[in-house]
Design a protein around this motif. Sequence first.
Motif, PDB file in Angstrom:
ATOM      1  N   ILE A  18       9.913  25.290 -68.812  1.00 16.70           N
ATOM      2  CA  ILE A  18      10.507  25.225 -70.154  1.00 16.70           C
ATOM      3  C   ILE A  18      11.912  24.614 -70.110  1.00 16.70           C
ATOM      4  CG2 ILE A  18       9.096  27.158 -70.954  1.00 16.70           C
ATOM      5  CD1 ILE A  18      11.676  28.904 -70.830  1.00 16.70           C
ATOM      6  N   THR A  19      12.266  23.995 -68.992  1.00 10.41           N
ATOM      7  CA  THR A  19      13.606  23.426 -68.815  1.00 10.41           C
ATOM      8  C   THR A  19      13.976  22.479 -69.950  1.00 10.41           C
ATOM      9  OG1 THR A  19      13.292  23.564 -66.418  1.00 10.41           O
ATOM     10  CG2 THR A  19      15.135  22.229 -67.208  1.00 10.41           C
ATOM     11  N   ALA A  20      13.116  21.550 -70.275  1.00  7.70           N
ATOM     12  CA  ALA A  20      13.439  20.545 -71.299  1.00  7.70           C
ATOM     13  C   ALA A  20      13.716  21.193 -72.652  1.00  7.70           C
ATOM     14  CB  ALA A  20      12.305  19.527 -71.411  1.00  7.70           C
ATOM     15  N   CYS A  50      12.959  28.362 -60.512  1.00  6.18           N
ATOM     16  CA  CYS A  50      11.984  28.111 -59.451  1.00  6.18           C
ATOM     17  C   CYS A  50      12.025  26.642 -59.054  1.00  6.18           C
ATOM     18  CB  CYS A  50      10.597  28.495 -59.983  1.00  6.18           C
ATOM     19  SG  CYS A  50       9.265  28.359 -58.800  1.00  6.18           S
ATOM     20  N   GLU A  51      11.517  26.371 -57.876  1.00  4.36           N
ATOM     21  CA  GLU A  51      11.285  25.003 -57.391  1.00  4.36           C
ATOM     22  C   GLU A  51      10.461  24.258 -58.440  1.00  4.36           C
ATOM     23  OE1 GLU A  51      10.342  21.703 -55.195  1.00  4.36           O
ATOM     24  OE2 GLU A  51      11.163  23.298 -53.965  1.00  4.36           O
ATOM     25  N   ASN A  52      10.927  23.074 -58.841  1.00  5.61           N
ATOM     26  CA  ASN A  52      10.194  22.337 -59.873  1.00  5.61           C
ATOM     27  C   ASN A  52       9.534  21.064 -59.353  1.00  5.61           C
ATOM     28  OD1 ASN A  52      12.365  20.642 -59.576  1.00  5.61           O
ATOM     29  ND2 ASN A  52      13.007  20.707 -61.709  1.00  5.61           N
ATOM     30  N   THR A 112      19.248  20.476 -57.813  1.00  6.35           N
ATOM     31  CA  THR A 112      18.336  19.333 -57.793  1.00  6.35           C
ATOM     32  C   THR A 112      16.880  19.727 -58.008  1.00  6.35           C
ATOM     33  OG1 THR A 112      19.832  18.171 -56.320  1.00  6.35           O
ATOM     34  CG2 THR A 112      17.554  17.381 -56.385  1.00  6.35           C
ATOM     35  N   TRP A 113      16.423  20.798 -57.377  1.00  5.11           N
ATOM     36  CA  TRP A 113      15.007  21.161 -57.427  1.00  5.11           C
ATOM     37  C   TRP A 113      14.736  22.389 -58.295  1.00  5.11           C
ATOM     38  CZ3 TRP A 113      13.104  16.937 -55.882  1.00  5.11           C
ATOM     39  CH2 TRP A 113      13.652  16.234 -54.825  1.00  5.11           C
ATOM     40  N   GLN A 114      15.708  22.793 -59.102  1.00 10.26           N
ATOM     41  CA  GLN A 114      15.525  23.986 -59.920  1.00 10.26           C
ATOM     42  C   GLN A 114      14.992  23.646 -61.305  1.00 10.26           C
ATOM     43  OE1 GLN A 114      19.552  25.643 -59.742  1.00 10.26           O
ATOM     44  NE2 GLN A 114      18.698  27.413 -58.654  1.00 10.26           N
ATOM     45  N   GLY A 115      14.110  24.494 -61.783  1.00  9.92           N
ATOM     46  CA  GLY A 115      13.617  24.409 -63.142  1.00  9.92           C
ATOM     47  C   GLY A 115      13.554  25.804 -63.736  1.00  9.92           C
ATOM     48  N   ILE A 116      13.555  25.877 -65.046  1.00 11.36           N
ATOM     49  CA  ILE A 116      13.430  27.152 -65.755  1.00 11.36           C
ATOM     50  C   ILE A 116      11.966  27.313 -66.137  1.00 11.36           C
ATOM     51  CG2 ILE A 116      14.173  28.497 -67.756  1.00 11.36           C
ATOM     52  CD1 ILE A 116      16.642  26.561 -67.860  1.00 11.36           C
ATOM     53  N   PHE A 117      11.395  28.451 -65.765  1.00 12.31           N
ATOM     54  CA  PHE A 117       9.973  28.684 -65.990  1.00 12.31           C
ATOM     55  C   PHE A 117       9.724  29.982 -66.733  1.00 12.31           C
ATOM     56  CE2 PHE A 117      10.093  25.716 -62.562  1.00 12.31           C
ATOM     57  CZ  PHE A 117       8.953  24.942 -62.688  1.00 12.31           C
ATOM     58  N   LEU A 118       8.782  29.926 -67.659  1.00  8.50           N
ATOM     59  CA  LEU A 118       8.215  31.116 -68.269  1.00  8.50           C
ATOM     60  C   LEU A 118       7.018  31.475 -67.391  1.00  8.50           C
ATOM     61  CD1 LEU A 118       7.382  31.543 -72.036  1.00  8.50           C
ATOM     62  CD2 LEU A 118       6.074  32.610 -70.236  1.00  8.50           C
TER      63      LEU A 118
END
Length: 137
Positions: A18-20, A50-52, A112-118
Amino acid sequence: MAQEALSWQTVGRGLWEITAAVQGVIGRSGIGTGLCQAFLRHTSASLVLCENADPSVRSDLEAFAARFAPDGDPRYRHHLEGPDDMPAHLRSVFTQVELTIPVRGGRCALGTWQGIFLWEHRIESMDREVLVTVWGH
């Protein structure tokens, strides 16, 4: 300060980036430097950084959660909504429902490799809401 509620309908258990959408709230806020808080308004799902880049990380997390909180364990007393009910609550309690992330340059200051996740913990499709609050200048 700005605040928006974002909604998703998940398609069952798994991690959904859900990063974007969170970045969109920051962009619309006009805030360049500050903090962004994302709060999931549910007790059977989580928010995680988490790793994206490599999806195998997400499948490994799901496999670990299945061992940690197995569906249908006879030791659970709470099973009103099915065999995944209590495991979903356990997964939520032992992860998190809130993230606070620095805002820099009008964006989440993620690595660099992080994203936000549900992280949906229920087997069935669910409606989920994340309240995003951004403050700063």
